[in-house]
Write an enzyme that holds these catalytic residues in place. Sequence first.
Site, PDB file in Angstrom:
ATOM      1  CB  CYS A  41     -14.190   1.178  -0.124  1.00  0.00           C
ATOM      2  SG  CYS A  41     -13.864   2.948   0.107  1.00  0.00           S
ATOM      3  CG  HIS A  99      -8.412   0.000  -2.903  1.00  0.00           C
ATOM      4  ND1 HIS A  99      -7.652  -1.111  -2.606  1.00  0.00           N
ATOM      5  CD2 HIS A  99      -9.054   0.327  -1.741  1.00  0.00           C
ATOM      6  CE1 HIS A  99      -7.829  -1.428  -1.334  1.00  0.00           C
ATOM      7  NE2 HIS A  99      -8.679  -0.585  -0.792  1.00  0.00           N
ATOM      8  CG  ASP A 149     -13.636   6.365  -1.390  1.00  0.00           C
ATOM      9  OD1 ASP A 149     -13.535   6.220  -0.151  1.00  0.00           O
ATOM     10  OD2 ASP A 149     -12.642   6.380  -2.153  1.00  0.00           O
ATOM     11  CD  GLN A 166     -13.160  -1.956  -1.043  1.00  0.00           C
ATOM     12  OE1 GLN A 166     -12.394  -1.965  -0.090  1.00  0.00           O
ATOM     13  NE2 GLN A 166     -14.385  -2.450  -0.959  1.00  0.00           N
ATOM     14  NE  ARG A 206     -10.503  -5.668   0.213  1.00  0.00           N
ATOM     15  CZ  ARG A 206      -9.766  -4.632   0.609  1.00  0.00           C
ATOM     16  NH1 ARG A 206     -10.330  -3.533   1.035  1.00  0.00           N
ATOM     17  NH2 ARG A 206      -8.438  -4.670   0.525  1.00  0.00           N
ATOM     18  NE  ARG A 220      -3.905   0.465   1.922  1.00  0.00           N
ATOM     19  CZ  ARG A 220      -5.141   0.521   2.425  1.00  0.00           C
ATOM     20  NH1 ARG A 220      -5.393   1.291   3.470  1.00  0.00           N
ATOM     21  NH2 ARG A 220      -6.115  -0.191   1.896  1.00  0.00           N
TER      22      ARG A 220
HETATM   23  N1   CP Z   1     -11.396  -0.463   2.256  1.00  0.00           N
HETATM   24  C1   CP Z   1     -10.121  -0.513   2.680  1.00  0.00           C
HETATM   25  O1   CP Z   1      -9.186  -0.718   1.912  1.00  0.00           O
HETATM   26  O2   CP Z   1      -9.975  -0.329   4.011  1.00  0.00           O
HETATM   27  P1   CP Z   1      -8.614  -0.156   4.805  1.00  0.00           P
HETATM   28  O3   CP Z   1      -8.053   1.195   4.469  1.00  0.00           O
HETATM   29  O4   CP Z   1      -9.027  -0.257   6.252  1.00  0.00           O
HETATM   30  O5   CP Z   1      -7.678  -1.243   4.412  1.00  0.00           O
HETATM   31  N1  NVA Z   2     -10.141   6.582  -1.266  1.00  0.00           N
HETATM   32  C1  NVA Z   2      -9.836   6.143   0.067  1.00  0.00           C
HETATM   33  C2  NVA Z   2      -9.986   4.655   0.173  1.00  0.00           C
HETATM   34  C3  NVA Z   2      -9.657   4.052   1.507  1.00  0.00           C
HETATM   35  C4  NVA Z   2      -9.806   2.583   1.540  1.00  0.00           C
HETATM   36  C5  NVA Z   2      -8.430   6.568   0.410  1.00  0.00           C
HETATM   37  O1  NVA Z   2      -7.540   6.430  -0.437  1.00  0.00           O
HETATM   38  O2  NVA Z   2      -8.215   7.051   1.516  1.00  0.00           O
END
Ligand code: CP
Ligand code: NVA
Length: 322
Positions: A273, A136, A232, A139, A302, A109
Amino acid sequence: MRHLITLADITPEEFAWLLKLSMKFKYPHKHLDLPKTVEEYIEVLRDKYVALIFEKPSTRTRVSLEVAIRELHANPIYLNWNELQLGRGEPIRDTVIVLSRYVDCIVARVKSHETLVEMTRYSRIPIVNALSDRFHPLQAIADMMTIMEKKNRLKGVNIAFIGDGGSNVAHSLILASTLVGANINIACPMQYKPLPEVLKAAENFSKLTGSKVRILEDPLEAVRNVDVVYTDVFVSMGFEHERDIRLRTFIPKYRVTRELIENAHEDVIFMHCLPARRGEEVTREVIDDPSISVVFDQAENRLYTAKAVLIFVMTPSSSLFG
Ligand code: CP
Ligand code: NVA
């Protein structure tokens, strides 16, 4: 060996395979027409090591992956970016070359998508995107699995995404929808539209699957008669410095409210998400209404999709389908 850093790199057939295997993990007794048994597929992970590098916070992604890896008889190694030499400036190249000699797969990440691209340049092992500023994919696979469960089909399902059309989640949702033949409306302010390269890839998928993608400014028009309303956060991780301007732009017009949802199909489901900011992108009465909100099933999925993705990247393409 292959990477999964964006859904733009996979085919509709591979995506369908990912969904089937995910479903098989959740519903072991369901007949799903997979060429091999789950036991045969999971052998690729046995006793392997998977590095999980996180440059940003995470709850769902981190925990679902750690559990998935252990349940597949492999070993997760959680690595916080700042506790690695990466945090002190060691080049990504050197880090990836070294990790490739210890572990079998890297899930990362990252703040910048370019970091993942750089990783794939030097890696001898699969790189999986656990969220970047642009995509993502993990997701979006779980999102399609959830829609499949709730609507019993994906082709021709109508989805509306309301909010930041340029967010990682929106981008991957567009790609996933067009991979499965679903139609997607994005309602967003014109300065927060999806990236042209994402729309181009989606257009190519649409030619194969028959999906329609529409970019609109008006959320009301976007949700009319749709089966799924998705949103989101308005301020994604890494965009905190834009918080004031984003909230001023999005909240008055793009918050998902009961009134907005009433324009969708009567069997509409609400998706997010997570994490969510109640009162910003969605009201409590929508996200906390169990008759429409499926956000926790989405989060649960997930886990199954994480397993399928790990097997996907560790399985030679030639033996995926037989
Ligand atoms: N939806 C998602 O990716 O959540 P986290 O940021 O908690 O991993
Ligand atoms: N768009 C959000 C998704 C989190 C899972 C972010 O990047 O913070």
